[in-house]
Design an enzyme around this catalytic site. Structure first.
Site, PDB file in Angstrom:
ATOM      1  N   HIS A  13     -24.717 -18.862 -18.120  1.00 39.47           N
ATOM      2  CA  HIS A  13     -25.259 -20.174 -18.521  1.00 39.47           C
ATOM      3  C   HIS A  13     -24.148 -21.205 -18.379  1.00 39.47           C
ATOM      4  CE1 HIS A  13     -27.844 -22.639 -21.523  1.00 39.47           C
ATOM      5  NE2 HIS A  13     -26.971 -23.451 -20.938  1.00 39.47           N
ATOM      6  N   HIS A  15     -23.214 -25.402 -16.893  1.00 34.10           N
ATOM      7  CA  HIS A  15     -23.627 -26.690 -16.303  1.00 34.10           C
ATOM      8  C   HIS A  15     -22.539 -27.168 -15.355  1.00 34.10           C
ATOM      9  CE1 HIS A  15     -26.990 -27.119 -19.133  1.00 34.10           C
ATOM     10  NE2 HIS A  15     -26.200 -26.450 -19.943  1.00 34.10           N
ATOM     11  N   LYS A  99     -35.717 -22.151 -16.235  1.00 34.08           N
ATOM     12  CA  LYS A  99     -35.241 -22.628 -17.531  1.00 34.08           C
ATOM     13  C   LYS A  99     -36.284 -23.472 -18.240  1.00 34.08           C
ATOM     14  CE  LYS A  99     -32.126 -23.512 -20.727  1.00 34.08           C
ATOM     15  NZ  LYS A  99     -30.779 -24.066 -20.633  1.00 34.08           N
ATOM     16  N   HIS A 136     -34.077 -22.752 -23.785  1.00 39.09           N
ATOM     17  CA  HIS A 136     -33.343 -23.558 -24.768  1.00 39.09           C
ATOM     18  C   HIS A 136     -34.232 -23.604 -26.011  1.00 39.09           C
ATOM     19  CE1 HIS A 136     -30.504 -26.880 -25.971  1.00 39.09           C
ATOM     20  NE2 HIS A 136     -31.420 -26.889 -26.924  1.00 39.09           N
ATOM     21  N   HIS A 171     -27.791 -19.517 -25.900  1.00 32.13           N
ATOM     22  CA  HIS A 171     -26.819 -20.058 -26.864  1.00 32.13           C
ATOM     23  C   HIS A 171     -27.272 -19.973 -28.331  1.00 32.13           C
ATOM     24  CE1 HIS A 171     -29.439 -23.470 -26.117  1.00 32.13           C
ATOM     25  NE2 HIS A 171     -28.846 -23.826 -25.000  1.00 32.13           N
ATOM     26  N   ASP A 244     -22.414 -21.979 -21.747  1.00 35.55           N
ATOM     27  CA  ASP A 244     -23.011 -23.296 -21.945  1.00 35.55           C
ATOM     28  C   ASP A 244     -21.957 -24.389 -21.782  1.00 35.55           C
ATOM     29  OD1 ASP A 244     -25.010 -25.126 -22.223  1.00 35.55           O
ATOM     30  OD2 ASP A 244     -25.113 -25.023 -24.398  1.00 35.55           O
ATOM     31  N   HIS A 248     -18.949 -33.585 -20.147  1.00 29.89           N
ATOM     32  CA  HIS A 248     -19.375 -34.988 -20.110  1.00 29.89           C
ATOM     33  C   HIS A 248     -18.113 -35.839 -20.075  1.00 29.89           C
ATOM     34  CE1 HIS A 248     -23.680 -34.459 -21.001  1.00 29.89           C
ATOM     35  NE2 HIS A 248     -23.326 -33.531 -21.869  1.00 29.89           N
TER      36      HIS A 248
HETATM   37  O1  DOR Z   1     -24.774 -29.240 -25.614  1.00 25.94           O
HETATM   38  C1  DOR Z   1     -25.485 -29.058 -24.638  1.00 25.94           C
HETATM   39  N1  DOR Z   1     -25.247 -29.700 -23.463  1.00 25.94           N
HETATM   40  N2  DOR Z   1     -26.509 -28.229 -24.738  1.00 25.94           N
HETATM   41  C2  DOR Z   1     -27.400 -28.098 -23.749  1.00 25.94           C
HETATM   42  O2  DOR Z   1     -28.316 -27.354 -23.908  1.00 25.94           O
HETATM   43  C3  DOR Z   1     -27.284 -28.873 -22.491  1.00 25.94           C
HETATM   44  C4  DOR Z   1     -25.928 -29.336 -22.273  1.00 25.94           C
HETATM   45  C5  DOR Z   1     -25.792 -30.416 -21.217  1.00 25.94           C
HETATM   46  O3  DOR Z   1     -26.363 -30.250 -20.142  1.00 25.94           O
HETATM   47  O4  DOR Z   1     -25.098 -31.402 -21.455  1.00 25.94           O
HETATM   48 ZN    ZN Z   2     -26.882 -25.371 -21.536  1.00 21.27          ZN
END
Ligand code: DOR
Ligand code: ZN
Length: 336
Positions: A13, A15, A99, A136, A171, A244, A248
């Site tokens: 998992h 991103h 998902k 999720h 998660h 996870d 950002h």
């Molecule tokens: O904290 C998170 N950020 N949880 C998620 O499920 C998605 C992820 C994101 O893509 O920023």
């Molecule tokens: Zn995630």
């Protein structure tokens, strides 16, 4: 010589985002993981065979540029009304999972699922195609700390109505979810992240507010964390690792985005968690075996070395504040 050698792990998992930033995030993941389930909540979402193929190419090129031997495992985003044929097309394009994002639950999920009944046909198609449903599991209409518990009945209904569907509850953050997974049949398993194993809500807001620990599901208290550690270290094949990792950049964090950039530190944190539990011997099953078996993939052949070699996590990596920034971590991870 590393203090501990394990089979190269998988991250089921992660991103990796899109555009320019992706290359650095992919390189961080490929540095420690032989395979990784790439999350589809990019814009536009990965919900068609064509977009999955394009994304796989972009990720594979970034892996090659980073000089590692690693491969993405593809996951499409389940959208209400996408239809059975689109699900089969994603499977034909190589997806192993789809998902389920409840509408509004997290980053880029406003197009997610508001009514679980609205994807019933698609879930039947996923079952027929042998795809894993990755969930999720949070109800965004509930209070922030209760969202996971509030969604467990929805998972329960999917388990009951789709009797051959393999499901991963993603998660986990609560003892209640751990207990629920144990009661479901073996075709249901769960991922646990390094941040939910290593930290609690107090790391995010006990002293000063630190948005680098803000994620969904939100970190909970000590009792929940202990239940997660117990689940991960007990040797049960039902629980396996998904970072996870969700980077950002500062502007998005300042605007309130949820997500911990954990790829650079996850293996160091996990080694410390398993060592504190007296269960370093079970780290390999959690990160390198249980998930591969659930997804029907062969074990990785490479090795990861873990050394008791302390390092301080930098305040910035790849333009992002990483999880555990500024902390001294006891373990260093490197491919062998
Ligand atoms: O904290 C998170 N950020 N949880 C998620 O499920 C998605 C992820 C994101 O893509 O920023
Ligand atoms: Zn995630």
């Amino acid at each position: 010589m590393a203090d501990l050698e394990i089979r190269l792990p998988d991250d089921f998992h992660v991103h990796l985002r899109q555009g320019q930033a992706m290359a650095a995030y992919v390189a961080r993941t490929a540095a420690h993981f032989g395979r990784f389930l790439a999350m589809p909540n990019v814009v536009p979402p990965l919900s068609t065979a064509g977009s999955l193929a394009d994304y796989r190419l972009a990720v594979t090129a970034a892996v090659a540029a980073a000089g590692f031997d690693a491969e993405p495992v593809m996951c499409f985003k389940l959208l209400p009304g996408m239809g059975r044929d689109a699900v089969f097309a994603c499977a034909a394009a190589g997806a192993k999972a789809g998902k389920y994002y409840p509408a509004g639950a997290t980053t880029n999920s406003s197009d997610g699922i508001a009514d679980p009944g609205s994807v019933s046909d698609e879930l039947d198609a996923m079952e027929a195609a042998g795809l894993v449903l990755s969930v999720h599991a949070e109800d965004p209409r509930s209070p922030a700390l209760e969202r996971e518990a509030a969604f467990l009945p929805v998972v329960d209904r999917m388990v009951a109505h789709h009797r051959g569907l393999r499901i991963v509850v993603e998660h986990l953050s609560t003892a209640a979810a751990v207990d629920a997974v144990k009661l479901w049949p073996e075709r249901v398993s769960a991922t646990i992240s390094a941040h939910h194993l290593a930290f609690t809500i107090d790391d995010m807001m006990g002293d000063r507010l630190d948005p680098s620990y803000f994620c969904r599901p939100v970190l909970k208290g000590a009792r929940d964390r202990e239940a997660l550690v117990q689940a991960a270290t007990a040797g049960s094949p039902r629980f396996f690792f998904g970072s996870d990792s969700a980077p950002h950049p500062p502007a998005a964090k300042a605007a309130g985005s949820a997500g911990c950039y954990s790829s650079p530190v996850a293996m160091s944190l996990l080694a410390a968690v398993f060592e504190a539990a007296g269960r370093l011997d079970r780290l390999e099953a959690f990160v390198s075996e249980n998930g591969a078996r659930f997804y029907g993939l062969p074990y990785n052949t490479g090795k990861l070395g873990l050394s008791r070699s302390p390092w301080t996590v930098p305040s910035e990596l790849d333009g992002v504040t990483p999880l555990a920034a500024g902390r001294l971590l006891a373990w260093t991870a490197a491919r062998l």
